[in-house]
Design a protein around this motif. Structure first.
Motif, PDB file in Angstrom:
ATOM      1  N   GLU A  48      -8.197 -29.809  27.120  1.00  7.71           N
ATOM      2  CA  GLU A  48      -8.528 -29.038  28.696  1.00  7.71           C
ATOM      3  C   GLU A  48      -9.695 -28.689  28.441  1.00  7.71           C
ATOM      4  N   ALA A  49     -10.459 -27.183  28.072  1.00  6.48           N
ATOM      5  CA  ALA A  49     -11.003 -26.942  27.952  1.00  6.48           C
ATOM      6  C   ALA A  49     -12.468 -27.771  27.305  1.00  6.48           C
ATOM      7  N   LYS A  50     -12.556 -28.238  26.488  1.00  7.16           N
ATOM      8  CA  LYS A  50     -13.775 -29.192  25.974  1.00  7.16           C
ATOM      9  C   LYS A  50     -13.954 -30.565  26.699  1.00  7.16           C
ATOM     10  N   LYS A  51     -13.352 -30.320  27.654  1.00  9.30           N
ATOM     11  CA  LYS A  51     -13.891 -31.522  29.666  1.00  9.30           C
ATOM     12  C   LYS A  51     -13.933 -31.056  29.958  1.00  9.30           C
ATOM     13  N   VAL A  52     -13.660 -29.864  30.735  1.00  9.47           N
ATOM     14  CA  VAL A  52     -13.666 -29.598  31.917  1.00  9.47           C
ATOM     15  C   VAL A  52     -15.085 -28.271  31.633  1.00  9.47           C
ATOM     16  N   PHE A  53     -14.572 -27.259  30.430  1.00  9.21           N
ATOM     17  CA  PHE A  53     -15.975 -25.929  30.285  1.00  9.21           C
ATOM     18  C   PHE A  53     -17.205 -26.260  30.918  1.00  9.21           C
ATOM     19  N   PRO A  54     -17.658 -27.569  30.146  1.00  4.85           N
ATOM     20  CA  PRO A  54     -19.161 -27.456  30.177  1.00  4.85           C
ATOM     21  C   PRO A  54     -19.467 -27.533  31.861  1.00  4.85           C
ATOM     22  N   HIS A  55     -18.980 -28.482  32.213  1.00  9.52           N
ATOM     23  CA  HIS A  55     -18.969 -29.164  33.949  1.00  9.52           C
ATOM     24  C   HIS A  55     -19.056 -27.989  34.141  1.00  9.52           C
ATOM     25  N   PRO A  96     -20.634 -11.256  45.438  1.00  7.80           N
ATOM     26  CA  PRO A  96     -20.816 -11.662  44.370  1.00  7.80           C
ATOM     27  C   PRO A  96     -19.983 -11.105  42.801  1.00  7.80           C
ATOM     28  N   ASP A  97     -20.175  -9.506  43.351  1.00  2.00           N
ATOM     29  CA  ASP A  97     -20.083  -9.412  41.818  1.00  2.00           C
ATOM     30  C   ASP A  97     -17.961  -9.560  41.546  1.00  2.00           C
ATOM     31  N   LEU A  98     -17.000 -10.124  41.891  1.00  2.00           N
ATOM     32  CA  LEU A  98     -16.168 -10.742  41.643  1.00  2.00           C
ATOM     33  C   LEU A  98     -15.696 -11.880  41.146  1.00  2.00           C
ATOM     34  N   ASN A  99     -17.406 -12.864  40.605  1.00  2.31           N
ATOM     35  CA  ASN A  99     -17.437 -14.312  40.381  1.00  2.31           C
ATOM     36  C   ASN A  99     -17.179 -14.112  39.342  1.00  2.31           C
ATOM     37  N   GLU A 100     -16.935 -15.333  38.336  1.00  2.00           N
ATOM     38  CA  GLU A 100     -16.746 -15.310  36.600  1.00  2.00           C
ATOM     39  C   GLU A 100     -16.261 -16.563  36.678  1.00  2.00           C
ATOM     40  N   LEU A 101     -16.791 -17.371  35.292  1.00  2.00           N
ATOM     41  CA  LEU A 101     -15.655 -18.649  34.944  1.00  2.00           C
ATOM     42  C   LEU A 101     -14.565 -18.004  34.119  1.00  2.00           C
ATOM     43  N   VAL A 102     -13.651 -18.225  34.044  1.00  2.00           N
ATOM     44  CA  VAL A 102     -12.339 -18.342  32.552  1.00  2.00           C
ATOM     45  C   VAL A 102     -12.473 -19.992  32.155  1.00  2.00           C
ATOM     46  N   LEU A 103     -12.172 -19.126  30.821  1.00  3.50           N
ATOM     47  CA  LEU A 103     -11.536 -20.635  30.391  1.00  3.50           C
ATOM     48  C   LEU A 103     -10.813 -20.493  29.560  1.00  3.50           C
ATOM     49  N   LEU A 104      -9.976 -21.191  28.934  1.00  5.06           N
ATOM     50  CA  LEU A 104      -8.854 -20.895  27.647  1.00  5.06           C
ATOM     51  C   LEU A 104      -9.172 -21.540  26.449  1.00  5.06           C
ATOM     52  N   GLU A 105      -9.992 -20.942  25.863  1.00  5.25           N
ATOM     53  CA  GLU A 105     -11.157 -21.308  24.683  1.00  5.25           C
ATOM     54  C   GLU A 105      -9.386 -22.310  23.897  1.00  5.25           C
TER      55      GLU A 105
END
Length: 392
Positions: free
Chosen positions: A124-131, A111-120
């Motif tokens: 594409e981020a606008k569509k999938v980031f909230p999900h 779990p220490d490796l869990n992370e959310l990665v995004l391209l701000e």
């Protein structure tokens, strides 16, 4: 000697790669929110803004679940890129494949490796980031939730937005799957098939996504208190140590004893059949307005406005209704809101001109009508020239 030199070369290369990775890591500004640790390629100010947004999202998610934040063993990690090539390299190194916009990386055993990665700032981020942001939240507390809970609520929260300039969250109910689900007709997965998907026969995608959203939408919008209570109790019994199958069994145990399966299945199917999209509601409102059924039209347009408060159409038609009822101040407010949300400038200024004229505000009427003619002379110049003498 060759093998030894090869080993030394490999070790040197590995050390170089590590130094490069460390150098790139140092390029990320780091900050901590209440529930998140954010790394931003864009700098400290961007990291702080993203941390504030994520905290706001966390609070909204948790209004539904009521998880105890102290259960988190560590902050949730978000890593933000603005350089597409860097984002692609990072994600492909983790997954062996690319993911557009944003992806949540989850490791049950680390779990220490869990992370959310995004391209701000990417489309594409606008569509999938909230999900993906919702999935990160849910799996931080319940690593293996029932698929229908995860996917249904992730779609439900896809339209949760955040205005960083105002520091405010925005939400419009997500009905993007409604047409597809209604189109399935009698072939739509049953309620039992959705809830049992992790236990018996997994539903294929996108069936599981669409049907899961439909079930969540039904349970959150139903007037039946027992159905809503069953959903909330499901959230309470989900276990952080269970598999998806185990949590699905726990969820099923909160439904079966308290509701009649045949009855809730029938109500679920009826909900899908009767639920209308924004476009359907607006069209019904237009027909009611054309038929001079103003009371029905008003109810429909108010319903559409509540469904999509940032769409111009309900405001424009509510302006027309107010004008018909000689409520000129109210009509002007609705028309101005329609302009704010992107309505046709010429159309609304023409309506504002007629409204101001009817209210006896001749100077305002002239100003609005001239704006309409200037914005679309092919449509309004002749009409405006005919009307202007009345207000001068």
């Amino acid at each position: 000697m060759y093998k030894k030199n090869g080993l030394l070369l490999f070790l040197a290369l590995l050390e170089t790669m590590t130094l490069v990775a460390q150098t790139k890591e140092l390029q990320f500004a780091e900050t901590a929110g209440n529930y998140y640790r954010v790394y931003s390629e864009q700098g400290q100010e961007a990291a702080l803004a993203l941390a504030k947004e994520m905290d706001a999202r966390f609070i909204i998610y948790n209004r539904l679940f009521r998880f105890t934040p102290s259960r988190l063993s560590q902050p949730l990690v978000v890593r933000s890129f603005v350089t597409k090539s860097e984002y692609d390299s990072y994600v492909s190194a983790k997954l062996g494949t690319l993911r557009n916009g944003a992806v949540y990386l989850h490791y049950n055993n680390r779990p220490d490796l869990n992370e959310l990665v995004l391209l701000e700032n990417s489309d594409e981020a606008k569509k999938v980031f909230p999900h993906q942001a919702f999935i990160q939240f849910l799996r931080a507390f319940i690593p293996n939730p029932p698929t229908w809970v995860q996917e249904g609520l992730a779609i439900y929260f896809t339209t949760l937005g955040y205005d960083r300039s105002k520091g405010e969250a925005t939400y419009e109910e997500n009905l993007s799957w409604l047409d597809m689900v209604k189109g399935w007709g009698s072939s739509a997965p049953s309620l039992e098939a959705v809830v049992m998907s992790d236990i018996q026969n997994p539903l294929p995608s996108p069936q599981i996504q669409g049907a899961s959203w439909a079930l969540i939408s039904f349970l959150l919008n139903t007037d039946n208190e027992e159905y809503r209570r069953s959903l909330y109790e499901i959230f309470m019994v989900l276990s952080p140590t269970e598999s998806r199958e185990g949590n699905s069994t726990l969820a099923l145990g909160r439904i079966i004893p308290w509701v009649q399966v045949d009855e809730i299945s029938r109500d679920y199917q009826n909900y899908i059949k009767e639920r209308k999209t924004f476009a359907e509601i607006v069209e019904e409102g237009r027909k009611a307005y054309a038929n001079k059924d103003l009371a029905k039209a008003e109810v429909l347009f108010l319903s559409a406005m509540n469904l999509q408060p940032n769409h111009y159409a309900p405001y424009y038609y509510l302006g027309l209704l107010s004008y018909e009822q000689k409520k000129y101040d109210m009509a002007e407010n609705y028309y101005r809101s329609a302009l704010l949300y992107g309505a046709d400038v010429a159309l609304v200024n023409y309506a504002l001109g007629l409204n101001a004229g009817a209210a006896g505000r001749k100077a305002d009427a002239v100003q609005y009508l001239e704006k309409a003619a200037a914005a679309a002379p092919d449509r309004y110049k002749a009409k405006v020239q005919e009307l202007l003498p009345r207000f001068k």
